[in-house]
Design a protein around this motif. Structure first.
Motif, PDB file in Angstrom:
ATOM      1  N   SER A  67      41.594  31.028  31.580  1.00  0.00           N
ATOM      2  CA  SER A  67      42.893  31.178  32.225  1.00  0.00           C
ATOM      3  C   SER A  67      42.803  31.719  33.653  1.00  0.00           C
ATOM      4  CB  SER A  67      43.782  32.099  31.386  1.00  0.00           C
ATOM      5  OG  SER A  67      43.150  33.365  31.206  1.00  0.00           O
ATOM      6  N   GLU A  68      41.798  32.535  33.961  1.00  0.00           N
ATOM      7  CA  GLU A  68      41.696  33.160  35.290  1.00  0.00           C
ATOM      8  C   GLU A  68      40.270  33.051  35.820  1.00  0.00           C
ATOM      9  OE1 GLU A  68      43.184  37.097  34.216  1.00  0.00           O
ATOM     10  OE2 GLU A  68      45.012  36.645  35.348  1.00  0.00           O
ATOM     11  N   PRO A  69      39.807  31.833  36.144  1.00  0.00           N
ATOM     12  CA  PRO A  69      38.414  31.665  36.594  1.00  0.00           C
ATOM     13  C   PRO A  69      38.119  32.362  37.919  1.00  0.00           C
ATOM     14  CG  PRO A  69      39.668  29.632  36.885  1.00  0.00           C
ATOM     15  CD  PRO A  69      40.530  30.553  36.092  1.00  0.00           C
ATOM     16  N   VAL A  70      39.071  32.368  38.846  1.00  0.00           N
ATOM     17  CA  VAL A  70      38.824  33.007  40.143  1.00  0.00           C
ATOM     18  C   VAL A  70      38.704  34.518  39.985  1.00  0.00           C
ATOM     19  CG1 VAL A  70      39.744  33.392  42.460  1.00  0.00           C
ATOM     20  CG2 VAL A  70      39.984  31.151  41.389  1.00  0.00           C
ATOM     21  N   LYS A  71      39.558  35.104  39.168  1.00  0.00           N
ATOM     22  CA  LYS A  71      39.488  36.547  38.918  1.00  0.00           C
ATOM     23  C   LYS A  71      38.143  36.920  38.303  1.00  0.00           C
ATOM     24  CE  LYS A  71      41.970  40.316  36.623  1.00  0.00           C
ATOM     25  NZ  LYS A  71      43.139  40.671  35.773  1.00  0.00           N
ATOM     26  N   GLY A  72      37.680  36.108  37.363  1.00  0.00           N
ATOM     27  CA  GLY A  72      36.366  36.363  36.752  1.00  0.00           C
ATOM     28  C   GLY A  72      35.246  36.228  37.763  1.00  0.00           C
ATOM     29  N   ALA A  73      35.375  35.227  38.671  1.00  0.00           N
ATOM     30  CA  ALA A  73      34.353  35.037  39.699  1.00  0.00           C
ATOM     31  C   ALA A  73      34.321  36.215  40.669  1.00  0.00           C
ATOM     32  CB  ALA A  73      34.618  33.739  40.463  1.00  0.00           C
ATOM     33  N   VAL A  74      35.487  36.723  41.042  1.00  0.00           N
ATOM     34  CA  VAL A  74      35.546  37.888  41.937  1.00  0.00           C
ATOM     35  C   VAL A  74      34.829  39.075  41.306  1.00  0.00           C
ATOM     36  CG1 VAL A  74      37.079  39.616  42.946  1.00  0.00           C
ATOM     37  CG2 VAL A  74      37.648  37.198  43.127  1.00  0.00           C
ATOM     38  N   LYS A  75      35.098  39.307  40.031  1.00  0.00           N
ATOM     39  CA  LYS A  75      34.477  40.435  39.332  1.00  0.00           C
ATOM     40  C   LYS A  75      32.955  40.306  39.322  1.00  0.00           C
ATOM     41  CE  LYS A  75      34.328  42.854  34.894  1.00  0.00           C
ATOM     42  NZ  LYS A  75      34.821  42.894  33.495  1.00  0.00           N
ATOM     43  N   GLN A  76      32.465  39.098  39.031  1.00  0.00           N
ATOM     44  CA  GLN A  76      31.022  38.912  38.957  1.00  0.00           C
ATOM     45  C   GLN A  76      30.375  39.049  40.334  1.00  0.00           C
ATOM     46  OE1 GLN A  76      29.795  35.266  37.146  1.00  0.00           O
ATOM     47  NE2 GLN A  76      27.699  35.933  36.901  1.00  0.00           N
ATOM     48  N   TYR A  77      30.991  38.473  41.358  1.00  0.00           N
ATOM     49  CA  TYR A  77      30.437  38.588  42.704  1.00  0.00           C
ATOM     50  C   TYR A  77      30.457  40.029  43.191  1.00  0.00           C
ATOM     51  CZ  TYR A  77      29.447  33.790  44.099  1.00  0.00           C
ATOM     52  OH  TYR A  77      28.874  32.555  44.229  1.00  0.00           O
ATOM     53  N   GLU A  78      31.518  40.766  42.881  1.00  0.00           N
ATOM     54  CA  GLU A  78      31.584  42.169  43.295  1.00  0.00           C
ATOM     55  C   GLU A  78      30.517  42.997  42.586  1.00  0.00           C
ATOM     56  OE1 GLU A  78      36.297  42.769  44.508  1.00  0.00           O
ATOM     57  OE2 GLU A  78      35.628  43.220  42.457  1.00  0.00           O
ATOM     58  N   GLU A  79      30.290  42.729  41.306  1.00  0.00           N
ATOM     59  CA  GLU A  79      29.265  43.469  40.572  1.00  0.00           C
ATOM     60  C   GLU A  79      27.878  43.184  41.125  1.00  0.00           C
ATOM     61  OE1 GLU A  79      29.807  42.329  36.538  1.00  0.00           O
ATOM     62  OE2 GLU A  79      31.462  43.737  36.167  1.00  0.00           O
ATOM     63  N   LEU A  80      27.602  41.912  41.426  1.00  0.00           N
ATOM     64  CA  LEU A  80      26.296  41.565  41.979  1.00  0.00           C
ATOM     65  C   LEU A  80      26.134  42.149  43.377  1.00  0.00           C
ATOM     66  CD1 LEU A  80      23.631  40.119  41.642  1.00  0.00           C
ATOM     67  CD2 LEU A  80      24.702  38.026  42.487  1.00  0.00           C
ATOM     68  N   ARG A  81      27.219  42.175  44.137  1.00  0.00           N
ATOM     69  CA  ARG A  81      27.173  42.741  45.478  1.00  0.00           C
ATOM     70  C   ARG A  81      26.874  44.240  45.414  1.00  0.00           C
ATOM     71  NH1 ARG A  81      27.842  45.876  49.997  1.00  0.00           N
ATOM     72  NH2 ARG A  81      28.477  44.672  51.809  1.00  0.00           N
ATOM     73  N   GLN A  82      27.511  44.951  44.496  1.00  0.00           N
ATOM     74  CA  GLN A  82      27.259  46.379  44.318  1.00  0.00           C
ATOM     75  C   GLN A  82      25.822  46.636  43.885  1.00  0.00           C
ATOM     76  OE1 GLN A  82      30.230  47.668  41.524  1.00  0.00           O
ATOM     77  NE2 GLN A  82      31.936  47.365  42.953  1.00  0.00           N
ATOM     78  N   SER A  83      25.331  45.781  42.985  1.00  0.00           N
ATOM     79  CA  SER A  83      23.954  45.920  42.519  1.00  0.00           C
ATOM     80  C   SER A  83      22.968  45.702  43.665  1.00  0.00           C
ATOM     81  CB  SER A  83      23.674  44.925  41.385  1.00  0.00           C
ATOM     82  OG  SER A  83      22.326  44.952  40.995  1.00  0.00           O
ATOM     83  N   ALA A  84      23.220  44.686  44.495  1.00  0.00           N
ATOM     84  CA  ALA A  84      22.340  44.408  45.634  1.00  0.00           C
ATOM     85  C   ALA A  84      22.370  45.554  46.637  1.00  0.00           C
ATOM     86  CB  ALA A  84      22.752  43.103  46.301  1.00  0.00           C
TER      87      ALA A  84
END
Length: 504
Positions: A67-84
């Motif tokens: 239902s919310e693919p963009v919201k899920g993508a934002v969450k994953q990109y933000e998590e990977l960005r924080q990890s990096a």
């Protein structure tokens, strides 16, 4: 103490130090699994643009995208960005310390580039959610971050181009389209170019872009069905096999396939010194000392470095490197056990007329849910860090079919043959002289996992090694564990090929 034992002891100390250093170095490297998940997220974003009416793809789209693919993508990109960012901060702290490992210096520009690339995409995701201010702030950070780093200048210019496209009023920089095409891919490239062509009022270019995107979106849906559907079905089959084994053990106990006492140990004619010798001379000395020295000499004489090679040449280089390692290890193994020939019954058996395909395929299905479950736990432990096999990113980003075929030969043929002969054919039975077979399976699997020199892979590969060891111990046929190993590596390569081909 003989001279050989002194040499073995010295090399063992070096082995522990070097392997420990490699494992510690992998701790600061991102897990490859994070990149795979990101590629899959990009596929989902690509699939959101599909507007066709194919009933098969409609049902696939509904079940995969959510239902919310963009919201899920934002969450994953933000998590990977924080990890990096955490990884970059940790690396810079280590470099600043007096005892810091200077070899970590090379990872700093890679991490900075990764963060800039993630921010470019995060900005577009924010735009898609209507958060223009957040997008502008993110792109401004890329521009500021790359001002004093010439190697990141293309990303800085791309960030400036994106900021101009969504500024009020819009600002179109010169030669913006080539920069967007070069530094963005898949859905992100489409969103940026679509905005550009709309502002330029280039309806023909926009229509052509939309047609290309519809084709890419339909392909993304198909690939998502392959990447997600095949493992899901395989996991269900594997869960059924594991349930059968558990029920059989509860009913039959000592006669069950999982019963420790029902697996007979091997007759081992040599002692632990031979095992020690094969591991240190055949695996460590050849792979960690002699082979790097030879390759370094060849590079100095020829003047080439692996990083300057094309895809096909690099694939051949990796295959040749592995074949030399395998040849050296097998030669050491042969001369180490030559005095004990002929070997007792059950050693290094290749029985073609047997049930080895059933054992290999069944073991593959059973391994899938176990390794996936452990990998999920492993992700939480390492938080996206711990390194990965360096061949995997090369295979993921490979575009040359010949190079991909060579990678397949390396991973699905050469690696299973050599590693199964060494770890299952020799090490596991040898250890059964000093411990129960299940203990030998566990210890040989742990050594097998450590040999891959990535902290994040130790747990998953230990579990995979235990399934390989169980299959070999039960079937007494190296063909069964080789088939399982080959299927596992082939499945990984297939996923990489599907994901990589959809990200262009």
């Amino acid at each position: 103490m003989t001279i050989k034992r002194v040499v073995l002891a010295i090399l063992t100390v070096f082995a522990i130090l070097l392997i420990g250093q490699d494992l510690l170095a992998s701790w600061s490297q991102p897990q490859f699994q994070s990149r795979l998940e990101l590629y899959q997220t990009n596929l989902v974003l690509q699939a959101t643009e599909w507007q066709g009416d194919d009933p098969n793809l409609v049902s696939v789209r509904r079940s995969i995208i959510g239902s919310e693919p963009v919201k899920g993508a934002v969450k994953q990109y933000e998590e990977l960005r924080q990890s990096a960012q955490k990884n970059l901060d940790r690396t810079q702290t280590l470099l600043a310390s007096p005892t810091g490992d200077r070899s970590l210096k090379a990872s700093v520009p890679k991490l900075e580039q990764l963060i800039a690339e993630l921010d470019l995409r995060l900005g577009l995701l924010y735009v898609q959610q209507g958060q223009i201010d957040a997008a502008q702030k993110t792109w401004a950070g890329v521009i500021q971050q790359t001002d004093d780093r010439p190697n990141l200048e293309p990303l800085s210019k791309t960030a400036g181009a994106l900021a101009g496209l969504w500024s009020d009023p819009p600002r179109l920089l010169p030669d913006v389209a080539p920069a967007l095409k070069k530094n963005l891919d898949s859905w992100f490239r489409y969103r940026a170019l679509s905005r550009l062509y709309q502002l330029q009022q280039r309806q023909d270019a926009l229509t052509e872009l939309q047609a290309e995107q519809q084709h890419a979106a339909a392909q993304a849906l198909t690939n998502l069905a392959i990447v997600g559907g095949i493992p899901t079905i395989s996991c269900l089959i594997g869960a059924g096999i594991l349930l059968f084994l558990a029920v059989q053990w509860m009913i039959q106990r000592k006669q069950a396939l999982l019963s420790p006492g029902s697996i007979a140990p091997w007759t081992v004619p040599w002692d632990g010194e031979i095992v020690w010798q094969v591991l240190i001379f055949g695996f460590f000395l050849v792979g960690q000392i002699l082979l790097p020295i030879v390759l370094s000499f060849v590079q100095q004489v020829s003047g080439f470095t692996p990083g300057t090679l094309g895809e096909q040449a690099r694939a051949f280089y990796i295959l040749a490197n592995y074949l030399l390692l395998a040849a050296g290890g097998l030669v050491v193994l042969y001369f180490s056990i030559k005095a004990f020939l002929p070997l007792p019954e059950g050693w290094f058996q290749f029985k073609i007329r047997s049930k080895w395909p059933i054992w290999g395929i069944g073991g593959y299905f059973a391994a899938l849910p176990l390794v996936i479950l452990v990998s999920l736990i492993n992700q939480r432990i390492w938080q996206g860090q711990g390194g990965s096999n360096p061949i995997l990113p090369i295979a993921l980003e490979g575009k040359d079919n010949v190079a991909l075929a060579i990678f397949f030969i390396t991973a699905a043929i050469a690696a299973p043959v050599f590693e199964e002969i060494l770890f299952r054919g020799f090490l596991l039975p040898s250890l059964s002289r000093y411990m129960p077979v299940w203990g030998a399976i566990l210890l040989s699997s742990f050594i097998f996992a450590l040999a891959h020199l990535s902290l994040s892979e130790v747990l998953p590969l230990t579990v995979l090694g235990m399934v390989l060891g169980f299959v070999y111990a039960r079937s007494r046929n190296l063909l069964s564990s080789m088939l399982l190993h080959s299927l596992w590596n082939s499945g990984t390569l297939l996923s990489l090929f599907v994901l990589g081909s959809s990200a262009q």
